[in-house]
Structure formats: structure tokens, C-alpha cells
Scaffold this motif. Structure first.
Motif, PDB file in Angstrom:
ATOM      1  N   ARG B  70       0.762  -1.311   0.189  1.00 50.77           N
ATOM      2  CA  ARG B  70       0.070   0.287  -0.180  1.00 50.77           C
ATOM      3  C   ARG B  70       0.711   1.478  -0.064  1.00 50.77           C
ATOM      4  O   ARG B  70       0.491   2.301  -0.461  1.00 50.77           O
ATOM      5  CB  ARG B  70      -0.860   0.047   1.787  1.00 50.77           C
ATOM      6  CG  ARG B  70      -1.919   0.940   1.358  1.00 50.77           C
ATOM      7  CD  ARG B  70      -2.554   0.387   2.028  1.00 50.77           C
ATOM      8  NE  ARG B  70      -3.748   1.698   2.892  1.00 50.77           N
ATOM      9  CZ  ARG B  70      -5.253   1.749   2.546  1.00 50.77           C
ATOM     10  NH1 ARG B  70      -5.442   0.674   2.129  1.00 50.77           N
ATOM     11  NH2 ARG B  70      -6.211   2.844   3.086  1.00 50.77           N
ATOM     12  N   SER B 196      -6.296   0.384  -1.378  1.00 48.81           N
ATOM     13  CA  SER B 196      -6.323  -0.433  -0.569  1.00 48.81           C
ATOM     14  C   SER B 196      -6.432  -1.990  -1.219  1.00 48.81           C
ATOM     15  O   SER B 196      -6.321  -3.128  -0.085  1.00 48.81           O
ATOM     16  CB  SER B 196      -8.569  -1.337   0.440  1.00 48.81           C
ATOM     17  OG  SER B 196      -8.806  -0.954  -0.935  1.00 48.81           O
ATOM     18  N   THR B 198      -4.515  -2.743  -3.576  1.00 52.81           N
ATOM     19  CA  THR B 198      -2.680  -3.341  -3.795  1.00 52.81           C
ATOM     20  C   THR B 198      -2.013  -4.466  -3.487  1.00 52.81           C
ATOM     21  O   THR B 198      -1.805  -4.770  -2.064  1.00 52.81           O
ATOM     22  CB  THR B 198      -2.107  -1.919  -3.160  1.00 52.81           C
ATOM     23  OG1 THR B 198      -2.551  -0.738  -3.604  1.00 52.81           O
ATOM     24  CG2 THR B 198      -1.522  -1.686  -4.647  1.00 52.81           C
TER      25      THR B 198
END
Lengths: 281, 342
Positions: B70, B196, B198
Motif C-alpha cells: 500500500r 486498499s 494493492t
């Protein structure tokens, strides 16, 4: 020597420039005169490589300049626009350093920086070096743009109305400075001008344009005549010659037919005479 | 005496810019570390740090598989959007330009909407990403073609971009109108932007699409400087302005599309980072591009960390937080500025 041959420029079917033949010698100042909309600026832009003419050629020495890369052309001809507003803030030093662009890939060399320092000194701009370009007065801005062109280190310097935004003192200062530079450094300057007095005083030769064509070429006293001003500008004027310096006093605007003066037979004759004079100089 | 002084002043001026860049790299490092060690999970500061060096366990998974990707994605998108914004402002000669000015975001949005509504059995994260990337590039291709057909001036490009924006927005609205409740909810969520979802695979794809065009843009830094003084001046100084503008458009659009296709629309960063950068280091793109990239990176990272921590375990979408944090800061700078520009 820079030669312009048979140059023509059209903008959407409208002829802006036609049959332009000009020679610019080393170490001379040539002024291009003519009323608004006769193509003075367009002509300079064609030579500076900013716009491409549809016809004609121009060469320096034996080299054709229309085929040359833009970057290489910028090493031989510099152009000073009437104004150059900067959208984003830059310092005077950075503005002048931009003149070195044709020689810079990513990073200016020590030599480039030295040249900029010298140019700033030469044009007495040292104190402005780290000032913001947009904060300068009109005259100072003009000087910075000239400094940029000087830093470009070219044989030919083209300037569009270099004195249009300037007060009397700055007009003289800039014209004297360029004239000085042309004589001492063996470069040539071409001006597009409105001010007949300044043009006649500082130019070696003058090209007078009328409706996109060359009306006549010659020394200032051959071109700036009562007759020519009447035909090209449509203004009656008185000219005084004071020890070789011409002073033009416009008297009255005259109404004339809206035809191209070059097609008028009487004028053809007058024009031919001027060319004769120019040849016997 | 003056000669030496001018020279050293310019050198000092540049040294100051390098100093800013170094400072921002350090700040970014600190913030990234802070973000890594904070989160909505009950994992404390100490445990998070210890988890960094563990081989197995939940703590390790949280740090390495959830937080780190992230953070890297935040860095990539912040960097990419800011570089694209800087380049768009330079080539369009418009301080109001951003990565989204040319309708790229609405193109991407329409792509996502299409995938969400009509994805059917093919529906997946990658379908949305692929579709939004395709439509983002399509909008910039349309603008490039119009520019090529008519004239490649900034005005033509901006006007064409605005038209494209309206076209894709209305198409998106239409499909939202006919979509189901769940679909509409997902669309709304996409438009907020979120980091979120990723993973490492997405990071790999986005990095390639950002870092391949980047050298070109950095290489043209000097020419971009000249563009700001007007096309005529730039041409007289040896720049092929048409080529530079077209290439800049292609690469900046590519970077923008890559950034938003996985994360959705993260607003404001691409507009504001170049301005903050310009205020600090001036308009020399050799320094401005890295500086605004770092500023954008920091902004996105801070916004995302706030979004994660503030209402934990609720996560506020990044697209909302960037504007919340960015706008007051931007106002502060706007009021404080002394010169005509920065």
C-alpha cells in the motif's frame, strides 16, 4: 552573407509575403519598414525558422538554411520577439541562460554560465541577475530578451520592434548598444521597425515592404523619401536632413485608392529608380 | 566584483534546490517508515517494527503483505500523478492543468463503469483496471488526433479535453443510471480512489508504466523550460515544439492512466504538487520534476496513512483525504505568496 530568395508565405490562401529577395551582409544593420500588416514580423519569423515559408529559399554562405535542423539554425540566427511573457516564474539569469539552449543537452556547462555572466555585465544587467523576470519594467525585459539573443552567440540577430515598448532613453540605449555590437563583433542585425527616425539613424540599409512585397531597398536616404512615405504609408510627410541624419515629420494622412501601390505604373517607375540608386551605391 | 557574485549566486540558487530535494527524500523516508509501523490493526508500534524482520506470522503478513504494498503504491501514484501534472502544466502552458485536464480521468472512469456494469462473468479487478486504462488512453488519443488534424496548440488540446470530459462523464452517468444498486455503489467507490486493493503484481505493472516514460520526460526538462516562455521563443531557440508537446502528452497520459487504473481517481495531487514545487525551487524542470514528484508522494502517503488511522478500523478513501489535507495547505500558500506568481 545571408540571402533570401523568392520567399513566399501564405496564410490560408492569403498572401502575406511575395517575391522577397533580401541580402544581409556581415557587419550591417538592416531595417525592415512598412505599415502594419505588411508582413515585417512574418518575414523575420520565416528567417528565424519559427514558421516555414511555402516557397523560396534562404541560405547563409552556400548552405541552404531551410533543410537544416532547428537546433543548428538556432546556433546561427537568433530572434528577439516583441515580448516574451513567462507563464511560470524565472529569474533573469535563467532567462538569459536559455539563450545557450542550442548548446545545452540537459545541463549548462561552466562555459555557458561564464558567457551568461559576461553578457549580463555587457548589458549592465548584473543587478537584476537573481530578480524575477516578470517583475522587471518593459525596458528591462526588452534588455533581458536581447541579452538572451546575445548569449545565443549567433552571426545574425533578428529583432521584432526592439524599441516599441521603450521610452526615449531606453530606445537610444538599446539601439546604440546593438549598433556598437554589430560594428565591433562582426555580426548582423535585422530589425522590423515602425520608427522611421530611429531606423534611418541606425540602419546601414533599409527594406521597405508594402502589402507583402518589397517596395524598395537602399540606404536610408534613398528609401525614406517624401514620395515613398506617401505611397507606402499614405501619409504626407516632411523630411529634414541634418548632417546626414533624417528627421521625418508626418503631416497629414491622405486618402488613396485601395489598390496595391506596386501595380501603379507611376510608382513602378519611382521604384525602379530607387533600385538604380541602390545599385550605384 | 559583480561578476563573481552573479556566478556564485546562481550556483547557490541551484544548490538550494538540490538541498530541498534531499530534505524531501529524508522526509519521505521517515513518513514511509511511520506509515509502515502504524495501522488500524491492534499491532503496536514495537511489534510492527519487530515484524519487519520476522520470517512468519500474522504480524509479518500485515506489515509485508498489507502495509508495504500500500505504501509503495501510494509512493508510485503520488510520484506519477505529480510528474504528469508538471508536464501537462508545462506543455499546455497552463497553471490550471492537471493530469485530469484532458479528460483522462473521465475516460478511465467510464472504462471502470463499463467493466463494473457489463463485466458479467469476466468481472475482476484486472478487467476494471484494463478497461479504465484503455479508455484513459483512448481519450488522450482522441485529443492528440484532433491536435494533429487542426493545430497542436494548448488551447485546442484543452478545449478538446473538456469536450471529452463531458462526453465520458455523461456516458458514465447514463450507465450508473441503468446499473444495479451494488454496481452503483462500486462505481462510487472507484471514483473516490483507494489504495486498499494493492498487491505486488499491481505494483510491478504500474512501476513499469511509470518508470519507462519517466527518463524521456526528465531528459526533456530543459526544453520544457523553454516552452514556458512561449512557442515562438522556444522555436527560435531550437526546440521542435510540436514534437515536444505531442511526446509529452503521450508519456504524461500513459503515466496518468497507469496510476489511476488500479487506484481510481486520486484528485488534487497532480494539480497542487507542481505549484508547491515551483514555489520552493522555481520553474527549472530539471529540479521541478523531482521536487514535485517527492511532494506528491509525501502528500498521498500522508493522506492514506491518515485515512487508515483516523477512524480505524474504518478506512477513509484516499481520494477524499488528499483534498481535505491538500486544500487548506494550498490556501495557506496562496495567501502567503509574495510575488506575482510563486
Amino acid at each position: 552573407m545571408l540571402k533570401v530568395h523568392g520567399l513566399e508565405f501564405k496564410y490560408k490562401d492569403r498572401d502575406i509575403l511575395k517575391k522577397i529577395e533580401i541580402e544581409i551582409k556581415k557587419g550591417e544593420i538592416l531595417s525592415i519598414l512598412g505599415p502594419n500588416g505588411t508582413g515585417k514580423t512574418t518575414l523575420l519569423k520565416c528567417i528565424a525558422g519559427i514558421i516555414k515559408p511555402q516557397k523560396g529559399s534562404f541560405s547563409i554562405g552556400s548552405k541552404n538554411m531551410l533543410d537544416i535542423k532547428r537546433n543548428d539554425l538556432a546556433k546561427r540566427i537568433s530572434y528577439v520577439p516583441q515580448s516574451s511573457p513567462s507563464k511560470f516564474p524565472i529569474t533573469v539569469f535563467e532567462a538569459v541562460l536559455m539563450g545557450r539552449s542550442p548548446y545545452i543537452m540537459w545541463r549548462p556547462s561552466e562555459k555557458d554560465l561564464k558567457i551568461v555572466v559576461n553578457v549580463l555585465k555587457f548589458l549592465k544587467l548584473e543587478e537584476f541577475a537573481s530578480k524575477n523576470f516578470e517583475q522587471l519594467s518593459g525596458g528591462e525585459k526588452q534588455k533581458v530578451l536581447i541579452a538572451r539573443a546575445v548569449a545565443q552567440d549567433t552571426e545574425y540577430l533578428l529583432m521584432d520592434e526592439p524599441t516599441s515598448n521603450l521610452d526615449l532613453k531606453h530606445q537610444l540605449e538599446i539601439m546604440e548598444m546593438i549598433s556598437n555590437m554589430v560594428k565591433t563583433q562582426n555580426v548582423s542585425a535585422v530589425f522590423a521597425m515602425h520608427d522611421l527616425n530611429l531606423a534611418s539613424r541606425f540602419s546601414d540599409r533599409i527594406v521597405m515592404l508594402s502589402k507583402g512585397e518589397i517596395f524598395c531597398t537602399g540606404k536610408p536616404e534613398q528609401v525614406i523619401t517624401v514620395e515613398n512615405i506617401k505611397i507606402v504609408y499614405g501619409v504626407n510627410a516632411t523630411i529634414k536632413n541634418n548632417n546626414g541624419v533624417l528627421y521625418v515629420f508626418p503631416d497629414k494622412q491622405i486618402n488613396r485608392q485601395n489598390s496595391n501601390p506596386i501595380n501603379n505604373p507611376n510608382i513602378k517607375k519611382a521604384q525602379a529608380e530607387v533600385f538604380c540608386d541602390a545599385k550605384t551605391e | 566584483m559583480h561578476t563573481e557574485k552573479i556566478y556564485t549566486e546562481y550556483k547557490k540558487f541551484n544548490a538550494k534546490k538540490v538541498f530541498y530535494i534531499l530534505i524531501f527524500i529524508i522526509i519521505l523516508g521517515i513518513i514511509a517508515l511511520g506509515a509502515l509501523l502504524h495501522g488500524p490493526s491492534s499491532l503496536g508500534f514495537k511489534n510492527s517494527f519487530a515484524a519487519l524482520f520476522k520470517e512468519t506470522g500474522i504480524a509479518r503478513a500485515i506489515v509485508w503483505e498489507l502495509r508495504l504494498p500500500r505504501i509503495i503504491m501510494a509512493i508510485l501514484t503520488g510520484c506519477g500523478l505529480s510528474i504528469a501534472g508538471t508536464v501537462f502544466q508545462a506543455i499546455l502552458k497552463n497553471p490550471l492543468a492537471s493530469p485530469y485536464t484532458l479528460g483522462i480521468a473521465s475516460g478511465a472512469g467510464f472504462g471502470a463503469v463499463l467493466a463494473i456494469v457489463f463485466g458479467g462473468s469476466f468481472y475482476s479487478e484486472y478487467l476494471i483496471a484494463g478497461s479504465s486504462f484503455f479508455f484513459a488512453m483512448l481519450s488522450s488519443t482522441i485529443i492528440l488526433s484532433i491536435a494533429k488534424l487542426k493545430d497542436p496548440s494548448p488551447e485546442t488540446m484543452i478545449l478538446a479535453g473538456i469536450a471529452i470530459m463531458f462526453l465520458f462523464s455523461s456516458l458514465s452517468s447514463f450507465f450508473q443510471y441503468i446499473g444495479t444498486m451494488e454496481q452503483v455503489q462500486e462505481i462510487v467507490f472507484w471514483f473516490f480512489g483507494s489504495l486498499s486493493k494493492t498487491g505486488w503484481k499491481e505494483i510491478g505493472i504500474v512501476s513499469v508504466m511509470i518508470f519507462v516514460p519517466m527518463p524521456f520526460l526528465i531528459k526533456s526538462s530543459w526544453q520544457l523550460n523553454l516552452l514556458a516562455t512561449g512557442d515562438e521563443s522556444a522555436r527560435a531557440l531550437g526546440v521542435n515544439t510540436t514534437k515536444l508537446r505531442m511526446q509529452g502528452m503521450v508519456f504524461a497520459s500513459l503515466i496518468t492512466s497507469a496510476c489511476i487504473c488500479f487506484t481510481g481517481v486520486i484528485g488534487f495531487v497532480g494539480l497542487v504538487s507542481p505549484h508547491i514545487g515551483r514555489m520552493l525551487v522555481g520553474s527549472d524542470h530539471r529540479f521541478l520534476i523531482p521536487t514535485s514528484a517527492l511532494i506528491g508522494t509525501i502528500l498521498v502517503l500522508v493522506a492514506d496513512t491518515f485515512g487508515r488511522v483516523l477512524w480505524a478500523p474504518q478506512v477513509i478513501p484516499i481520494g477524499i483525504v488528499t483534498s481535505f489535507i491538500g486544500v487548506p495547505f494550498f490556501f495557506y500558500l496562496l495567501i502567503r505568496r509574495t510575488r506575482g506568481y510563486w
